[in-house]
Design a protein around this motif. Sequence first.
Motif, PDB file in Angstrom:
ATOM      1  N   CYS A  27       3.272  -9.881  -2.688  1.00 16.32           N
ATOM      2  CA  CYS A  27       3.859  -8.565  -2.427  1.00 16.32           C
ATOM      3  C   CYS A  27       4.375  -7.955  -3.731  1.00 16.32           C
ATOM      4  CB  CYS A  27       4.987  -8.717  -1.419  1.00 16.32           C
ATOM      5  SG  CYS A  27       5.956  -7.215  -1.176  1.00 16.32           S
ATOM      6  N   CYS A  30       8.658  -7.807  -3.405  1.00 14.92           N
ATOM      7  CA  CYS A  30       9.527  -8.992  -3.322  1.00 14.92           C
ATOM      8  C   CYS A  30       8.947 -10.211  -4.019  1.00 14.92           C
ATOM      9  CB  CYS A  30       9.860  -9.314  -1.870  1.00 14.92           C
ATOM     10  SG  CYS A  30       8.463  -9.977  -0.932  1.00 14.92           S
ATOM     11  N   HIS A  55       4.646  -5.940   1.825  1.00 13.93           N
ATOM     12  CA  HIS A  55       5.142  -6.052   3.196  1.00 13.93           C
ATOM     13  C   HIS A  55       5.564  -4.663   3.679  1.00 13.93           C
ATOM     14  CE1 HIS A  55       6.135 -10.236   1.694  1.00 13.93           C
ATOM     15  NE2 HIS A  55       5.455 -10.497   2.789  1.00 13.93           N
ATOM     16  N   CYS A  58       9.031  -3.981   2.562  1.00 11.68           N
ATOM     17  CA  CYS A  58       9.128  -3.823   1.104  1.00 11.68           C
ATOM     18  C   CYS A  58       8.604  -2.457   0.680  1.00 11.68           C
ATOM     19  CB  CYS A  58       8.350  -4.935   0.426  1.00 11.68           C
ATOM     20  SG  CYS A  58       9.085  -6.565   0.673  1.00 11.68           S
TER      21      CYS A  58
END
Length: 105
Positions: A27, A30, A55, A58
Amino acid sequence: MQWFGKKYEGGLWHDCAKAETPVGAICGQCGEEIAEGDDGVLLPLFGAPIAQAFHYACHMRALIGGLNHLRGTCTCCGGEDPPDPPEMTRRQAAEAAVAEWEARN
Ligand SMILES: [Zn+2]
Ligand SMILES: [Zn+2]
C-alpha cells in the motif's frame, strides 16, 4: 483509477473498472501488504510501470486528512498534534480517520 474488493458508493468509484485484488502489493500510504479480502484502489502514478495500490481507508485518508486534522487539533489547524495519532500504525490511523469522517457525513 481501478478499484478492488468492495465497491463503495460515491462519485470517485462511479466510472471506474474493477480490478483483481493485488494480493501482496504494498500500500502506498501505510506500507502494509494488500491481503485477500481487502478493499482498495489502484492509482496509475506518472512514470510508474504498474499502478500503485492503496487500501480503501488509506486512499480516503490521503483525501480527507488524518484523525487529528479532522478534529482540528493538528498543527495545520492551529493545534499541536500530528495529523495521525502517533500511537496508531498508519493503517490504523487511516481507518480511524475514515470512520470518524463517515460518522459525520
Ligand atoms: Zn494501506
Ligand atoms: Zn489540520
